[in-house]
Design a protein around this motif. Structure first.
Motif, PDB file in Angstrom:
ATOM      1  N   ILE A 110      43.720  14.172  46.979  1.00 40.47           N
ATOM      2  CA  ILE A 110      44.940  14.538  46.261  1.00 40.47           C
ATOM      3  C   ILE A 110      46.052  13.584  46.691  1.00 40.47           C
ATOM      4  CG2 ILE A 110      46.600  16.394  45.825  1.00 40.47           C
ATOM      5  CD1 ILE A 110      44.428  18.355  46.789  1.00 40.47           C
ATOM      6  N   HIS A 111      46.830  13.125  45.742  1.00 36.21           N
ATOM      7  CA  HIS A 111      47.950  12.244  46.079  1.00 36.21           C
ATOM      8  C   HIS A 111      49.097  13.072  46.632  1.00 36.21           C
ATOM      9  CE1 HIS A 111      45.783   9.171  43.987  1.00 36.21           C
ATOM     10  NE2 HIS A 111      45.735   9.927  42.893  1.00 36.21           N
ATOM     11  N   TYR A 112      49.612  12.660  47.763  1.00 37.01           N
ATOM     12  CA  TYR A 112      50.669  13.435  48.412  1.00 37.01           C
ATOM     13  C   TYR A 112      51.934  12.600  48.510  1.00 37.01           C
ATOM     14  CZ  TYR A 112      53.101  16.238  51.933  1.00 37.01           C
ATOM     15  OH  TYR A 112      54.029  16.990  52.616  1.00 37.01           O
ATOM     16  N   VAL A 113      53.002  13.126  47.968  1.00 42.52           N
ATOM     17  CA  VAL A 113      54.311  12.460  48.057  1.00 42.52           C
ATOM     18  C   VAL A 113      55.262  13.385  48.799  1.00 42.52           C
ATOM     19  CG1 VAL A 113      56.286  11.595  46.748  1.00 42.52           C
ATOM     20  CG2 VAL A 113      53.951  11.214  45.888  1.00 42.52           C
ATOM     21  N   ALA A 114      55.805  12.887  49.905  1.00 43.59           N
ATOM     22  CA  ALA A 114      56.855  13.645  50.592  1.00 43.59           C
ATOM     23  C   ALA A 114      58.168  13.214  49.967  1.00 43.59           C
ATOM     24  CB  ALA A 114      56.856  13.331  52.090  1.00 43.59           C
ATOM     25  N   ALA A 115      58.933  14.180  49.482  1.00 40.67           N
ATOM     26  CA  ALA A 115      60.176  13.834  48.789  1.00 40.67           C
ATOM     27  C   ALA A 115      61.303  14.804  49.143  1.00 40.67           C
ATOM     28  CB  ALA A 115      59.945  13.787  47.286  1.00 40.67           C
ATOM     29  N   PRO A 116      61.663  14.843  50.421  1.00 43.63           N
ATOM     30  CA  PRO A 116      62.786  15.698  50.798  1.00 43.63           C
ATOM     31  C   PRO A 116      64.056  15.180  50.131  1.00 43.63           C
ATOM     32  CG  PRO A 116      62.160  14.284  52.630  1.00 43.63           C
ATOM     33  CD  PRO A 116      61.105  14.126  51.566  1.00 43.63           C
ATOM     34  N   VAL A 117      65.007  16.083  49.955  1.00 36.45           N
ATOM     35  CA  VAL A 117      66.221  15.715  49.225  1.00 36.45           C
ATOM     36  C   VAL A 117      67.458  15.947  50.079  1.00 36.45           C
ATOM     37  CG1 VAL A 117      65.201  16.224  46.998  1.00 36.45           C
ATOM     38  CG2 VAL A 117      66.426  18.031  48.242  1.00 36.45           C
ATOM     39  N   MET A 118      68.514  15.237  49.737  1.00 35.98           N
ATOM     40  CA  MET A 118      69.806  15.470  50.362  1.00 35.98           C
ATOM     41  C   MET A 118      70.784  15.953  49.302  1.00 35.98           C
ATOM     42  SD  MET A 118      69.899  12.082  52.741  1.00 35.98           S
ATOM     43  CE  MET A 118      71.627  12.269  53.154  1.00 35.98           C
ATOM     44  N   GLY A 119      71.583  16.940  49.677  1.00 36.15           N
ATOM     45  CA  GLY A 119      72.542  17.491  48.730  1.00 36.15           C
ATOM     46  C   GLY A 119      72.502  19.000  48.792  1.00 36.15           C
ATOM     47  N   ARG A 120      73.662  19.596  48.538  1.00 31.19           N
ATOM     48  CA  ARG A 120      73.746  21.045  48.571  1.00 31.19           C
ATOM     49  C   ARG A 120      73.342  21.605  47.210  1.00 31.19           C
ATOM     50  NH1 ARG A 120      79.131  22.550  51.900  1.00 31.19           N
ATOM     51  NH2 ARG A 120      78.417  21.776  53.925  1.00 31.19           N
ATOM     52  N   PRO A 121      73.253  22.932  47.116  1.00 26.51           N
ATOM     53  CA  PRO A 121      72.808  23.552  45.861  1.00 26.51           C
ATOM     54  C   PRO A 121      73.609  23.093  44.643  1.00 26.51           C
ATOM     55  CG  PRO A 121      72.764  25.181  47.603  1.00 26.51           C
ATOM     56  CD  PRO A 121      73.365  23.940  48.195  1.00 26.51           C
ATOM     57  N   ASP A 122      74.916  22.893  44.789  1.00 28.30           N
ATOM     58  CA  ASP A 122      75.692  22.478  43.605  1.00 28.30           C
ATOM     59  C   ASP A 122      75.295  21.074  43.149  1.00 28.30           C
ATOM     60  OD1 ASP A 122      76.780  21.588  46.008  1.00 28.30           O
ATOM     61  OD2 ASP A 122      78.803  21.401  45.202  1.00 28.30           O
ATOM     62  N   VAL A 123      74.924  20.243  44.106  1.00 27.99           N
ATOM     63  CA  VAL A 123      74.462  18.901  43.764  1.00 27.99           C
ATOM     64  C   VAL A 123      73.093  18.981  43.084  1.00 27.99           C
ATOM     65  CG1 VAL A 123      73.884  16.625  44.687  1.00 27.99           C
ATOM     66  CG2 VAL A 123      75.760  17.945  45.707  1.00 27.99           C
ATOM     67  N   ALA A 124      72.268  19.878  43.570  1.00 26.49           N
ATOM     68  CA  ALA A 124      70.953  20.075  42.943  1.00 26.49           C
ATOM     69  C   ALA A 124      71.124  20.526  41.492  1.00 26.49           C
ATOM     70  CB  ALA A 124      70.147  21.111  43.735  1.00 26.49           C
ATOM     71  N   ALA A 125      72.054  21.463  41.289  1.00 24.23           N
ATOM     72  CA  ALA A 125      72.284  21.985  39.936  1.00 24.23           C
ATOM     73  C   ALA A 125      72.725  20.871  38.987  1.00 24.23           C
ATOM     74  CB  ALA A 125      73.332  23.098  39.979  1.00 24.23           C
ATOM     75  N   ALA A 126      73.489  19.926  39.525  1.00 23.50           N
ATOM     76  CA  ALA A 126      73.981  18.821  38.704  1.00 23.50           C
ATOM     77  C   ALA A 126      72.934  17.720  38.510  1.00 23.50           C
ATOM     78  CB  ALA A 126      75.248  18.242  39.335  1.00 23.50           C
ATOM     79  N   GLY A 127      71.774  17.881  39.125  1.00 21.50           N
ATOM     80  CA  GLY A 127      70.737  16.857  39.003  1.00 21.50           C
ATOM     81  C   GLY A 127      71.099  15.558  39.699  1.00 21.50           C
TER      82      GLY A 127
END
Lengths: 289, 289, 289, 289
Positions: A110-127
């Motif tokens: 299985i291909h595994y990509v680690a893709a942690p993100v930076m940003g708070r929930p409001d940033v996530a909501a804004a894409g």
């Protein structure tokens, strides 16, 4: 694309929404089904088991920590994934777990990509998240259209998945250090009767622009720690992961130790659910204020 | 205006030049006369004693530290200043000294403005310093045209001169913390085989924009600490002043203590004259690299 | 008494020998059978499974850490113990594990005594260990004759087993602090050309008598870290357990963090298998010596 | 012998008494004459100026700190001492000052012996101080009979006077570390509901005998910090001197930084005049207790 999505916390839900809005088919699974229902209105298909979500072209998971990932995957999820499947793990997990988890995927093709993100929930909501991705280039290429729906930029850190987790933890370590530093500076300024806002005006308009110094600085200046955007308790989790990752390569992080102690102090005083900026209160208390 | 200028180190010389270029008359004094001579060509008048410079409308001084200021002023400079004279002290001195020095001025009816600056020599040369000024409003108003020739912006911190010094030291404390943090992060990344440049790309384009993280980060990533823009030894001086200012108001600065220890480590290894970024080397050494 | 004994590391073997010499019947089990054979000559019965040792009146176990205990007991050992059986666990385990392990015993009606010990292998061989015991009084009473064969004194810390582990970890934390302190003091003295032995003469004959300051002080004075009596790597394990126990009750241990960082520095420089006193070398290195 | 004595704080008065009781002639001077009067009844001669005391065979001085010594000696005391005179300075002064002061003596042909002492006022009263002496052997030999009246033992640290001060500061640094460690251990124990007295019983009867662990441990266990035997404020003075001595030879003392911060915390909370053991209260506060 035909995407599975596992884990609908405050970050996960916003991310899943943006994937839906970008026109992808999304099958979602969450421990508590109610949290998933709002997504149904947006076109998501609610599924009953993690395995139902772990199929199609790729699955994205956004779970709380090592333990949560382990529990969901303990059901043998990896054993039944389709050939050529890509799993994108966005959780902030420990480097040790990330490494072991990557090997488990590899062993099963299985291909595994680690893709942690930076940003708070409001940033996530804004894409507009900052995505730190590592894994085989071809695998990232395949999910890049989905990542583009989630974040404003994907930074590729190479082919070793856990490297993305190291970068994420190092970034959060730097964030933690900056917040502690602002707290200590605030205590110093207060001790001499100087306004924190004057200090912030100077530094955020010169050497320290950007959201960290102005954002956390403002919370400290206003001594206002609720509602929390990033909880002290979760901040401690990340500092702990950074210290563990450092210990694994015999690397002292003295600043990490200082922040850890201050966060424990905050938690001991009942402020674990308040914003990370509550480190300002800890520094003030040390100075008798 | 008729301006006296005392102290022509690398910062002082650039500042004096900019004052000259703005059309003010400048009498300059420096311990070593040779350093003053290039300014003569720009129209400065070289004077033989500090007292000759401490006259006219206002004097600016930019000396190395408390001891240097004390020595120059020990000759009774303050006793012979003209009425309504303004002294602008741009040196980074201790808060305790700044406070006592302000009182000495007040007792003699001399207006005292503390105006420490932020920025390296190249920024000074470009007339783009960040000026942190405190003192009587009317006094600052009078020298504001000169300050405008020196810096891109003057931040006014109120009427108590030493408050400007507190802000300056708090800013340099934050700077020191950021550099130490970058050093530790670099050691953590190296321990896992991740490139520091990848990390810097992510954070300087997201949460940590601005010159500190990119500038010092680059030096650490390249393991290149010469030529020094801001020497480790001088960084230690500022951290020591911040710790002393904090101690004066019984305020612990645990991060300050960590940076102090790392800087001592650097100096013990012969790197005191190298750039402050050499903290990256200290962090790497602690990790056996 | 009819005693089972599990775990024959350097400490365990000496302890088992002393139990044999005191006239008790001892069935021993060890992962590697060879290590057990010398005890056969002293009258021990070598058994093939941990379960064979976990029978009779009581069993003593001396395993390396949480993981080792978990592994040996994972075979269901607790499910087949005789009624009214006493298990004395001498290992230095984490407080969290000790607490959970105590509950597992209680759920099965097995008496559980936590009895970590203080003392190096030579002290164990002499039967002079300091034993820190906690658990039901009656249970400790029953094994007291055996404990008397092992140590010079049993300190009873009450009825809650993990309290003995907390005391043990706090004691080792204090030990770690003392060794780090001696290392730092040595670096300070060397920096001024003062002999460490002169310093040790003064303090060990006045305010700091006892084996820690003289013993570790001597190793540091002689810069001699091999052969190791107490390895730096194992010292780090105990400091880590103390930090974890403190974190569990939101208690910062700043000294613990300092020692942890110094031990990581030692390990990063390849000195993990050397004596704990190698912290002296770390302190000297920080000072460029 | 014909002895001058300068400085009758709580330590100085007891020391002067013991010199008198040993049969020496003592001329005493103290800033406030009343403090000297009780000694008159014991046969001391009260003199009006420090110079009157700085004569005869030798003078002992026991002043508070660098500043107090500087002030008393600023009157030119050294310029009028008799030939072959011995000055024994028992104060805990900075290493830098001790070195400069030794040179001033040497330049005038006065024998200088640095002889700081260890022990609280009650120990001084009993004539049982630990004396750390450095200076020319012959000079120490001459005052040895007097030292024997003061202390139970004189440790000779060689011919360089300030070496005695380094040893004294290193010893107090170790003391400070032990008290902080006891405070942190106490917070850890309390967090798990374990009695500090149980812990102290174990360690003071095994690895940590001696007055420091039992004495300060008891104060912390009883949360009783008054009356102070050794004030937190004075403890900070000594830690600061140790840090300064270490900084002079570019030696980081991370433990020293931790204790300094905790002492500042104590002082910030109004506990500077309480016993050094108040570090236990600081550690408890950090843990929210």
């Amino acid at each position: 694309m035909d995407i599975g999505f596992i884990g609908l916390g405050s970050m996960g839900r916003s991310i899943a929404e943006n994937i839906l809005k970008a026109g992808h088919g999304v099958r979602v699974w969450n421990r508590s089904r109610e949290r998933a229902q709002p997504l149904e209105a947006l076109g998501a298909k609610l599924v009953d088991t993690p395995a139902d979500a772990f199929s199609g072209d790729a699955a994205f998971s956004m779970l709380a920590d090592d333990a949560a990932v382990r529990e969901v995957f303990a059901t043998g999820l990896l054993d039944h994934a389709p050939r050529d499947f890509v799993h994108v793990n966005m959780a902030t997990v420990s480097v040790a777990f990330a490494e072991a988890f990557a090997r488990e995927h590899e062993a099963r093709g299985i291909h595994y990509v680690a893709a942690p993100v930076m940003g708070r929930p409001d940033v996530a909501a804004a894409g507009k998240l900052t995505i730190i991705a590592a894994g085989a280039s071809a695998a990232i290429d395949r999910v890049q259209p989905v990542l583009d729906a989630i974040g404003q930029k994907t930074w590729r850190i190479g082919a070793t998945p856990q490297h993305a987790n190291v970068v994420k933890l190092a970034a959060n370590f730097a964030l933690a250090s900056a917040v502690e530093t602002l707290g200590e500076a605030s205590a110093l300024l207060a001790g001499h009767g100087v306004a924190m806002t004057d200090f912030l005006d100077v530094i955020t308009n010169s050497v320290f622009p950007g959201p960290v110094y102005s954002g956390y600085g403002k919370l400290i200046a206003e001594d206002r720690y609720e509602p929390a955007q990033f909880k002290a308790r979760l901040g401690l989790k990340d500092v702990r992961l950074a210290l563990a990752a450092a210990e694994a390569c015999s690397t002292p992080l003295p600043i990490g130790s200082v922040v850890r102690d201050s966060l424990l102090d905050a938690i001991a005083h009942g402020d674990g659910e308040k914003d990370f900026a509550v480190l300002g209160k800890v520094a003030a208390r040390r100075a008798g204020r």
